[in-house]
Design a protein around this motif. Structure first.
Motif, PDB file in Angstrom:
ATOM      1  N   HIS A  89     -19.326   8.905 -10.923  1.00  0.00           N
ATOM      2  CA  HIS A  89     -20.411   8.199 -10.222  1.00  0.00           C
ATOM      3  C   HIS A  89     -20.989   7.048 -11.035  1.00  0.00           C
ATOM      4  CE1 HIS A  89     -20.186  10.897  -6.870  1.00  0.00           C
ATOM      5  NE2 HIS A  89     -20.251  11.930  -7.678  1.00  0.00           N
ATOM      6  N   HIS A  90     -20.282   6.663 -12.093  1.00  0.00           N
ATOM      7  CA  HIS A  90     -20.705   5.511 -12.894  1.00  0.00           C
ATOM      8  C   HIS A  90     -20.095   4.222 -12.345  1.00  0.00           C
ATOM      9  CE1 HIS A  90     -21.930   8.656 -15.631  1.00  0.00           C
ATOM     10  NE2 HIS A  90     -22.497   7.777 -16.432  1.00  0.00           N
ATOM     11  N   LEU A  91     -20.835   3.142 -12.511  1.00  0.00           N
ATOM     12  CA  LEU A  91     -20.334   1.818 -12.135  1.00  0.00           C
ATOM     13  C   LEU A  91     -19.467   1.260 -13.268  1.00  0.00           C
ATOM     14  CD1 LEU A  91     -23.651   0.325 -10.697  1.00  0.00           C
ATOM     15  CD2 LEU A  91     -21.670   1.068  -9.366  1.00  0.00           C
ATOM     16  N   PRO A  92     -18.573   0.305 -12.960  1.00  0.00           N
ATOM     17  CA  PRO A  92     -17.737  -0.277 -14.015  1.00  0.00           C
ATOM     18  C   PRO A  92     -18.535  -0.818 -15.201  1.00  0.00           C
ATOM     19  CG  PRO A  92     -16.888  -0.909 -11.877  1.00  0.00           C
ATOM     20  CD  PRO A  92     -18.178  -0.176 -11.621  1.00  0.00           C
ATOM     21  N   SER A  93     -19.730  -1.365 -14.932  1.00  0.00           N
ATOM     22  CA  SER A  93     -20.546  -1.925 -16.024  1.00  0.00           C
ATOM     23  C   SER A  93     -20.996  -0.851 -17.023  1.00  0.00           C
ATOM     24  CB  SER A  93     -21.780  -2.636 -15.454  1.00  0.00           C
ATOM     25  OG  SER A  93     -22.568  -1.723 -14.703  1.00  0.00           O
ATOM     26  N   GLU A  94     -20.911   0.406 -16.612  1.00  0.00           N
ATOM     27  CA  GLU A  94     -21.320   1.515 -17.481  1.00  0.00           C
ATOM     28  C   GLU A  94     -20.125   2.141 -18.225  1.00  0.00           C
ATOM     29  OE1 GLU A  94     -25.043   3.314 -14.986  1.00  0.00           O
ATOM     30  OE2 GLU A  94     -23.078   3.519 -14.064  1.00  0.00           O
ATOM     31  N   LEU A  95     -18.941   1.542 -18.052  1.00  0.00           N
ATOM     32  CA  LEU A  95     -17.723   2.090 -18.648  1.00  0.00           C
ATOM     33  C   LEU A  95     -17.190   1.163 -19.741  1.00  0.00           C
ATOM     34  CD1 LEU A  95     -15.839   3.076 -15.352  1.00  0.00           C
ATOM     35  CD2 LEU A  95     -17.320   4.537 -16.736  1.00  0.00           C
ATOM     36  N   SER A  96     -16.516   1.758 -20.716  1.00  0.00           N
ATOM     37  CA  SER A  96     -15.834   0.962 -21.750  1.00  0.00           C
ATOM     38  C   SER A  96     -14.558   0.358 -21.167  1.00  0.00           C
ATOM     39  CB  SER A  96     -15.462   1.862 -22.933  1.00  0.00           C
ATOM     40  OG  SER A  96     -14.429   2.761 -22.552  1.00  0.00           O
ATOM     41  N   GLY A  97     -13.931  -0.562 -21.918  1.00  0.00           N
ATOM     42  CA  GLY A  97     -12.686  -1.168 -21.455  1.00  0.00           C
ATOM     43  C   GLY A  97     -11.608  -0.136 -21.182  1.00  0.00           C
TER      44      GLY A  97
ATOM     45  N   THR B 250      -2.570  -3.396 -21.432  1.00  0.00           N
ATOM     46  CA  THR B 250      -3.329  -3.201 -22.672  1.00  0.00           C
ATOM     47  C   THR B 250      -3.838  -4.525 -23.237  1.00  0.00           C
ATOM     48  OG1 THR B 250      -1.313  -3.348 -24.011  1.00  0.00           O
ATOM     49  CG2 THR B 250      -1.945  -1.160 -23.238  1.00  0.00           C
ATOM     50  N   GLY B 251      -3.659  -5.613 -22.490  1.00  0.00           N
ATOM     51  CA  GLY B 251      -3.969  -6.950 -22.998  1.00  0.00           C
ATOM     52  C   GLY B 251      -5.420  -7.157 -23.370  1.00  0.00           C
ATOM     53  N   ALA B 252      -6.343  -6.442 -22.714  1.00  0.00           N
ATOM     54  CA  ALA B 252      -7.776  -6.640 -22.978  1.00  0.00           C
ATOM     55  C   ALA B 252      -8.363  -5.516 -23.834  1.00  0.00           C
ATOM     56  CB  ALA B 252      -8.528  -6.734 -21.642  1.00  0.00           C
ATOM     57  N   LEU B 253      -7.489  -4.703 -24.442  1.00  0.00           N
ATOM     58  CA  LEU B 253      -7.956  -3.503 -25.148  1.00  0.00           C
ATOM     59  C   LEU B 253      -7.623  -3.571 -26.632  1.00  0.00           C
ATOM     60  CD1 LEU B 253      -6.628  -0.897 -22.536  1.00  0.00           C
ATOM     61  CD2 LEU B 253      -8.935  -1.878 -22.646  1.00  0.00           C
ATOM     62  N   ASP B 254      -8.423  -2.863 -27.451  1.00  0.00           N
ATOM     63  CA  ASP B 254      -8.100  -2.761 -28.879  1.00  0.00           C
ATOM     64  C   ASP B 254      -6.901  -1.835 -29.061  1.00  0.00           C
ATOM     65  OD1 ASP B 254      -8.954   0.073 -29.396  1.00  0.00           O
ATOM     66  OD2 ASP B 254     -10.909  -0.714 -28.834  1.00  0.00           O
TER      67      ASP B 254
ATOM     68  N   ASN C 113       0.820  -1.213   0.000  1.00  0.00           N
ATOM     69  CA  ASN C 113       0.000   0.000   0.000  1.00  0.00           C
ATOM     70  C   ASN C 113       0.850   1.258   0.000  1.00  0.00           C
ATOM     71  OD1 ASN C 113      -2.518   1.152  -0.142  1.00  0.00           O
ATOM     72  ND2 ASN C 113      -3.263   0.260   1.753  1.00  0.00           N
ATOM     73  N   LYS C 114       2.008   1.175   0.655  1.00  0.00           N
ATOM     74  CA  LYS C 114       2.892   2.339   0.786  1.00  0.00           C
ATOM     75  C   LYS C 114       3.739   2.556  -0.461  1.00  0.00           C
ATOM     76  CE  LYS C 114       6.754   3.860   3.716  1.00  0.00           C
ATOM     77  NZ  LYS C 114       7.649   3.440   4.821  1.00  0.00           N
ATOM     78  N   PHE C 115       4.238   1.458  -1.045  1.00  0.00           N
ATOM     79  CA  PHE C 115       5.246   1.556  -2.102  1.00  0.00           C
ATOM     80  C   PHE C 115       4.703   1.377  -3.521  1.00  0.00           C
ATOM     81  CE2 PHE C 115       8.297   0.094   1.320  1.00  0.00           C
ATOM     82  CZ  PHE C 115       9.086   1.230   1.300  1.00  0.00           C
ATOM     83  N   LEU C 116       3.626   0.574  -3.665  1.00  0.00           N
ATOM     84  CA  LEU C 116       3.281   0.061  -4.995  1.00  0.00           C
ATOM     85  C   LEU C 116       1.859   0.408  -5.427  1.00  0.00           C
ATOM     86  CD1 LEU C 116       4.713  -3.530  -4.435  1.00  0.00           C
ATOM     87  CD2 LEU C 116       5.833  -1.691  -5.703  1.00  0.00           C
ATOM     88  N   GLY C 117       1.719   0.637  -6.725  1.00  0.00           N
ATOM     89  CA  GLY C 117       0.410   0.749  -7.344  1.00  0.00           C
ATOM     90  C   GLY C 117       0.322  -0.309  -8.425  1.00  0.00           C
ATOM     91  N   PHE C 118      -0.814  -1.010  -8.485  1.00  0.00           N
ATOM     92  CA  PHE C 118      -0.969  -2.112  -9.436  1.00  0.00           C
ATOM     93  C   PHE C 118      -1.984  -1.778 -10.519  1.00  0.00           C
ATOM     94  CE2 PHE C 118       0.550  -4.152  -5.580  1.00  0.00           C
ATOM     95  CZ  PHE C 118       1.440  -5.116  -6.045  1.00  0.00           C
ATOM     96  N   ILE C 119      -1.642  -2.123 -11.759  1.00  0.00           N
ATOM     97  CA  ILE C 119      -2.572  -2.015 -12.886  1.00  0.00           C
ATOM     98  C   ILE C 119      -2.624  -3.399 -13.540  1.00  0.00           C
ATOM     99  CG2 ILE C 119      -3.111  -0.821 -15.052  1.00  0.00           C
ATOM    100  CD1 ILE C 119      -1.055   1.359 -14.091  1.00  0.00           C
ATOM    101  N   PHE C 120      -3.830  -3.972 -13.640  1.00  0.00           N
ATOM    102  CA  PHE C 120      -3.973  -5.338 -14.139  1.00  0.00           C
ATOM    103  C   PHE C 120      -4.662  -5.364 -15.504  1.00  0.00           C
ATOM    104  CE2 PHE C 120      -4.130  -5.517  -9.484  1.00  0.00           C
ATOM    105  CZ  PHE C 120      -3.150  -6.460  -9.209  1.00  0.00           C
ATOM    106  N   GLN C 121      -4.420  -6.437 -16.238  1.00  0.00           N
ATOM    107  CA  GLN C 121      -5.066  -6.623 -17.542  1.00  0.00           C
ATOM    108  C   GLN C 121      -6.589  -6.639 -17.392  1.00  0.00           C
ATOM    109  OE1 GLN C 121      -3.637 -10.024 -19.724  1.00  0.00           O
ATOM    110  NE2 GLN C 121      -5.437 -10.148 -21.007  1.00  0.00           N
ATOM    111  N   SER C 122      -7.084  -7.270 -16.320  1.00  0.00           N
ATOM    112  CA  SER C 122      -8.530  -7.437 -16.150  1.00  0.00           C
ATOM    113  C   SER C 122      -9.151  -6.331 -15.286  1.00  0.00           C
ATOM    114  CB  SER C 122      -8.820  -8.812 -15.543  1.00  0.00           C
ATOM    115  OG  SER C 122      -8.093  -8.964 -14.335  1.00  0.00           O
ATOM    116  N   PHE C 123      -8.408  -5.251 -15.082  1.00  0.00           N
ATOM    117  CA  PHE C 123      -8.854  -4.035 -14.383  1.00  0.00           C
ATOM    118  C   PHE C 123      -9.030  -4.237 -12.870  1.00  0.00           C
ATOM    119  CE2 PHE C 123     -11.391  -4.170 -18.509  1.00  0.00           C
ATOM    120  CZ  PHE C 123     -10.357  -3.660 -19.278  1.00  0.00           C
TER     121      PHE C 123
END
Length: 233
Positions: A136-144, A169-173, A82-92
């Motif tokens: 204020h949108h939920l993930p289901s209302e957002l594009s990849g 970028t693995g799940a993106l066009d 939590n202190k040192f790292l930020g994570f970004i994943f293929q599946s969000f």
């Protein structure tokens, strides 16, 4: 920022032992943008998991921002992550029933930041990734692409020392991939240290250094002339 010496990792597979990392030596300076490439089974995910404190090496040393990462119990490991790292994943990895704003605020919640400050910081980072109007949108209302931008905002919210992006970028066009890389390059331009695991050569060329893994060893580690993603956006 990251110092790794003679990192070894094996996994027990039934009666056999699978030697995944066979002596990795790898340093990353503050402010670098590095991609790690390799085919499936090369060890890149294992290396990222060890850097991300989700797994521990059998041998060798790992130092992050001057702190030796060794023999951590889960509570200390979670605190360091939590202190040192930020994570970004293929599946969000967004929480489906929480808004974009609440998703971004999650690391701050675990850091004990008060609600008002959490909301302000989260909004700041959503603005940074161009999604203030979608807070204020939920993930289901957002594009990849929008989901990945929320994930990037969440990764930045706790102001980590290092961002770890696993196939971001693995799940993106292609067009959306380049937009995400444009954002990652901009964050790096501001001084953030970023590691990107990718199997896509065009994405790797958008970093400043490419590390190739094969059969648990680094076979090449080269600085490259960075291709700006904005040219393609």
């Amino acid at each position: 920022m990251i110092e790794i010496k003679d990192l070894q990792k094996s996994y027990q597979m039934g009666s056999n032992s699978l030697h995944v990392l066979k002596g990795i030596n790898f340093n990353v300076k503050e402010g670098e943008l590095v991609s790690i490439m390799g085919s499936s089974g090369s060890g890149k995910s294992t290396l990222l998991n060890i850097i991300g404190m989700l797994d521990e090496a059998d041998q060798g040393s790992y130092t992050l921002d001057g702190v030796p990462i060794k023999n951590l119990n889960e509570k200390i490991a979670a605190n360091y992550r939590n202190k040192f790292l930020g994570f970004i994943f293929q599946s969000f990895n967004l929480i489906n029933y929480k808004t974009a704003l609440d998703n971004v605020a999650m690391p701050l919640y675990y850091q004990g930041v008060k609600r008002k400050e959490r909301a302000e910081k989260s909004m700041h980072y959503l603005e940074k990734v161009g999604l203030a109007d979608w807070s204020h949108h939920l993930p289901s209302e957002l594009s990849g692409g929008q989901k990945q931008r929320v994930a990037i905002a969440r990764a930045l919210a706790s102001d980590p020392k290092v961002l770890l992006a696993d196939e971001p970028t693995g799940a993106l066009d292609t067009k959306t991939s380049y937009e995400v890389m444009d954002l990652i390059q901009g964050i790096n331009d501001e001084g953030k240290t970023i590691l990107v695991v990718t199997h896509e050569d065009d994405i790797a060329q958008m970093t400043k250094r490419i590390v190739h893994l094969k059969d648990g060893l680094i076979i090449d580690d080269s600085k490259v002339e960075q291709v700006r993603a904005s040219v393609h956006v």
